[in-house]
Design an enzyme around this catalytic site. Structure first.
Site, PDB file in Angstrom:
ATOM      1  N   SER A 191       0.878  -1.260   0.171  1.00 59.41           N
ATOM      2  CA  SER A 191       0.172   0.065   0.252  1.00 59.41           C
ATOM      3  C   SER A 191       0.679   1.349  -0.085  1.00 59.41           C
ATOM      4  CB  SER A 191      -0.872  -0.105   1.195  1.00 59.41           C
ATOM      5  OG  SER A 191      -1.523   1.256   1.667  1.00 59.41           O
ATOM      6  N   TYR A 204      -1.803  -1.136  10.675  1.00 61.27           N
ATOM      7  CA  TYR A 204      -1.775  -1.616   9.194  1.00 61.27           C
ATOM      8  C   TYR A 204      -0.793  -1.212   8.331  1.00 61.27           C
ATOM      9  CZ  TYR A 204      -3.822  -1.099   4.409  1.00 61.27           C
ATOM     10  OH  TYR A 204      -4.087  -1.314   3.273  1.00 61.27           O
TER      11      TYR A 204
HETATM   12  P1  NAD Z   1     -11.820  -5.660   0.432  1.00 63.38           P
HETATM   13  O1  NAD Z   1     -12.421  -5.596   1.536  1.00 63.38           O
HETATM   14  O2  NAD Z   1     -12.538  -5.637  -0.370  1.00 63.38           O
HETATM   15  O3  NAD Z   1     -10.634  -6.785   0.548  1.00 63.38           O
HETATM   16  C1  NAD Z   1     -10.098  -7.070   1.786  1.00 63.38           C
HETATM   17  C2  NAD Z   1     -10.374  -8.426   1.648  1.00 63.38           C
HETATM   18  O4  NAD Z   1      -9.566  -9.364   2.760  1.00 63.38           O
HETATM   19  C3  NAD Z   1     -11.786  -9.200   2.315  1.00 63.38           C
HETATM   20  O5  NAD Z   1     -12.358  -9.002   1.142  1.00 63.38           O
HETATM   21  C4  NAD Z   1     -11.742 -10.209   2.914  1.00 63.38           C
HETATM   22  O6  NAD Z   1     -12.060 -11.522   2.355  1.00 63.38           O
HETATM   23  C5  NAD Z   1     -10.102 -10.562   3.129  1.00 63.38           C
HETATM   24  N1  NAD Z   1     -10.128 -10.770   4.574  1.00 63.38           N
HETATM   25  C6  NAD Z   1      -9.681  -9.932   5.538  1.00 63.38           C
HETATM   26  N2  NAD Z   1      -9.633 -10.857   6.815  1.00 63.38           N
HETATM   27  C7  NAD Z   1      -9.711 -12.190   6.455  1.00 63.38           C
HETATM   28  C8  NAD Z   1      -9.444 -13.356   7.193  1.00 63.38           C
HETATM   29  N3  NAD Z   1      -9.464 -13.237   8.468  1.00 63.38           N
HETATM   30  N4  NAD Z   1      -9.479 -14.507   6.629  1.00 63.38           N
HETATM   31  C9  NAD Z   1      -9.819 -14.560   5.230  1.00 63.38           C
HETATM   32  N5  NAD Z   1      -9.802 -13.368   4.310  1.00 63.38           N
HETATM   33  C10 NAD Z   1      -9.687 -12.013   5.036  1.00 63.38           C
HETATM   34  O7  NAD Z   1     -10.641  -4.421   0.509  1.00 63.38           O
HETATM   35  P2  NAD Z   1      -9.688  -4.113  -0.674  1.00 63.38           P
HETATM   36  O8  NAD Z   1      -9.321  -2.486  -0.469  1.00 63.38           O
HETATM   37  O9  NAD Z   1      -9.921  -4.548  -1.891  1.00 63.38           O
HETATM   38  O10 NAD Z   1      -8.381  -4.799   0.111  1.00 63.38           O
HETATM   39  C11 NAD Z   1      -7.528  -5.475  -0.849  1.00 63.38           C
HETATM   40  C12 NAD Z   1      -5.921  -5.407  -0.425  1.00 63.38           C
HETATM   41  O11 NAD Z   1      -5.619  -4.282  -0.825  1.00 63.38           O
HETATM   42  C13 NAD Z   1      -5.801  -5.328   1.080  1.00 63.38           C
HETATM   43  O12 NAD Z   1      -4.622  -6.012   1.393  1.00 63.38           O
HETATM   44  C14 NAD Z   1      -5.490  -3.808   1.632  1.00 63.38           C
HETATM   45  O13 NAD Z   1      -4.573  -3.621   2.406  1.00 63.38           O
HETATM   46  C15 NAD Z   1      -4.982  -3.464   0.157  1.00 63.38           C
HETATM   47  N6  NAD Z   1      -5.081  -1.851  -0.133  1.00 63.38           N
HETATM   48  C16 NAD Z   1      -6.394  -1.518  -0.384  1.00 63.38           C
HETATM   49  C17 NAD Z   1      -6.246  -0.063  -0.626  1.00 63.38           C
HETATM   50  C18 NAD Z   1      -7.540   0.939  -0.713  1.00 63.38           C
HETATM   51  O14 NAD Z   1      -7.396   1.908  -0.960  1.00 63.38           O
HETATM   52  N7  NAD Z   1      -8.739   0.243  -0.955  1.00 63.38           N
HETATM   53  C19 NAD Z   1      -5.034   0.813  -0.748  1.00 63.38           C
HETATM   54  C20 NAD Z   1      -3.937   0.069  -0.559  1.00 63.38           C
HETATM   55  C21 NAD Z   1      -4.019  -1.190  -0.244  1.00 63.38           C
END
Ligand code: NAD
Ligand code: MG
Length: 299
Positions: A191, A204
């Site tokens: 991230s 985080y």
């Molecule tokens: P999201 O909520 O759609 O995806 C996160 C997923 O993590 C969830 O859908 C869930 O299935 C999974 N998860 C969480 N805890 C879990 C557990 N205990 N067991 C199994 N699965 C679990 O949100 P997103 O933003 O698409 O996140 C995906 C990745 O992208 C993450 O690693 C997040 O840190 C990263 N990210 C997101 C952003 C943003 O702005 N959305 C920015 C930088 C990084």
């Protein structure tokens, strides 16, 4: 919704509209089915070009947000996909499974909690059995919950964030490597927070810096075996992680508007970075972090 696919010449400023999400709150994990406005995972737009033909991929957090967009893109590029997510996310997962199957590829649903090491090992074994092998891993699941101060950051949250973002990645990767032939790829989701930490995301953001470092170290270790490890560092992408305590509610209406592009990113805009790093076309790219953040400079 998208007017055109990701390969069409277009202006990135208005490929997607600037969004101003209303204040909203969901319990963790958030659901795509509930977020306002809806995110775009490329369901109607992502056009494959055969770059992952015959590949067998395990993607964590594949039910929603970035993982959902990656799963759909991988299927359109010719891969079969095993999807990891939590049981309470079945509704979101079903939507992605349907999109994969409509793209003519196999979708293997594998719900369960990756904070559990035994489950992580089982997840990989099930994926290998159902896909007939494994040559692509995307460690994308993540937990992001704000805490106003270190003193208000519960010990349990600290451990759960590290279990989800770091320990699970270690367990799943270790189990997967037993099965991955030369040519395989691992892409981890880090991230912008790993570079520019927000003061309310101490747990985080520090996991995201560790994921980056892990990817660069492991990339060197596995390169001689023909297995490439890379990372993708998204900026503000509109997904369910944000309105489920990932941001202060009052900041949601301005989400992503401070990027040089002036708008939040959509999940489908992140997927091509994962496709590139998984496809053989990136054969000389190892230990790299691809930033997909609307232009925010990183140190
Ligand atoms: P999201 O909520 O759609 O995806 C996160 C997923 O993590 C969830 O859908 C869930 O299935 C999974 N998860 C969480 N805890 C879990 C557990 N205990 N067991 C199994 N699965 C679990 O949100 P997103 O933003 O698409 O996140 C995906 C990745 O992208 C993450 O690693 C997040 O840190 C990263 N990210 C997101 C952003 C943003 O702005 N959305 C920015 C930088 C990084
Ligand atoms: Mg989800």
């Amino acid at each position: 919704m998208t007017q055109s696919d990701q390969l069409t010449f277009q202006n990135p400023v208005d490929r997607f509209p600037e969004i101003s999400p209303p204040k909203q709150d969901q319990p963790e994990p958030g659901l795509d089915a509930e977020i306002v406005p809806k995110g775009d995972h490329g369901e109607e737009s992502y056009r494959g070009t055969g770059r992952l033909e015959g590949r067998r991929a395990l993607i964590t957090g594949a039910d929603s947000g970035i993982g959902a967009a990656v799963a759909i893109a991988f299927a359109r590029e010719g891969a079969d996909v095993a999807l990891s997510y939590l049981e309470e996310e079945q509704e979101d997962a079903q939507h992605v499974i349907q999109a994969i199957r409509e793209s003519g590829r196999k979708a293997v649903p594998l719900p369960g909690d990756i904070r559990d090491k035994t489950f992580c090992n089982q997840l990989v074994e099930d994926a290998v059995r159902e896909l007939g092998g494994l040559d692509a891993l995307v460690n994308n699941a993540g937990k992001q919950v704000i805490a106003e101060s270190l003193m208000e950051l519960p010990d349990d949250q600290w451990e759960e964030t590290y279990n989800t973002n770091i320990h699970a990645m270690f367990w799943i990767t270790k189990a997967a490597l037993k099965h991955m032939p030369a040519g395989s790829t691992i892409v981890n989701t880090t991230s912008i927070q790993g570079y520019n930490p927000n003061e309310m995301l101490i747990d985080y953001a520090s996991t995201k810096a560790a994921i980056n470092n892990f990817s660069k170290g492991l990339g060197q270790q596995l390169a001689p075996k023909g297995i490439r490890v890379n990372a993708v560092a998204p900026g503000p992408i509109w997904t369910p992680i944000q309105p489920s305590q990932g941001q202060p509610k009052e900041k949601l209406p301005h989400f992503g508007q401070n990027t040089p592009l002036g708008r939040a990113g959509q999940p489908t805009e992140v997927a091509p970075a994962f496709v590139f790093l998984t496809s053989p076309e990136s054969s000389y790219v190892i230990g790299e972090t691809l930033h997909v953040n609307g232009g925010i400079p990183t140190p």
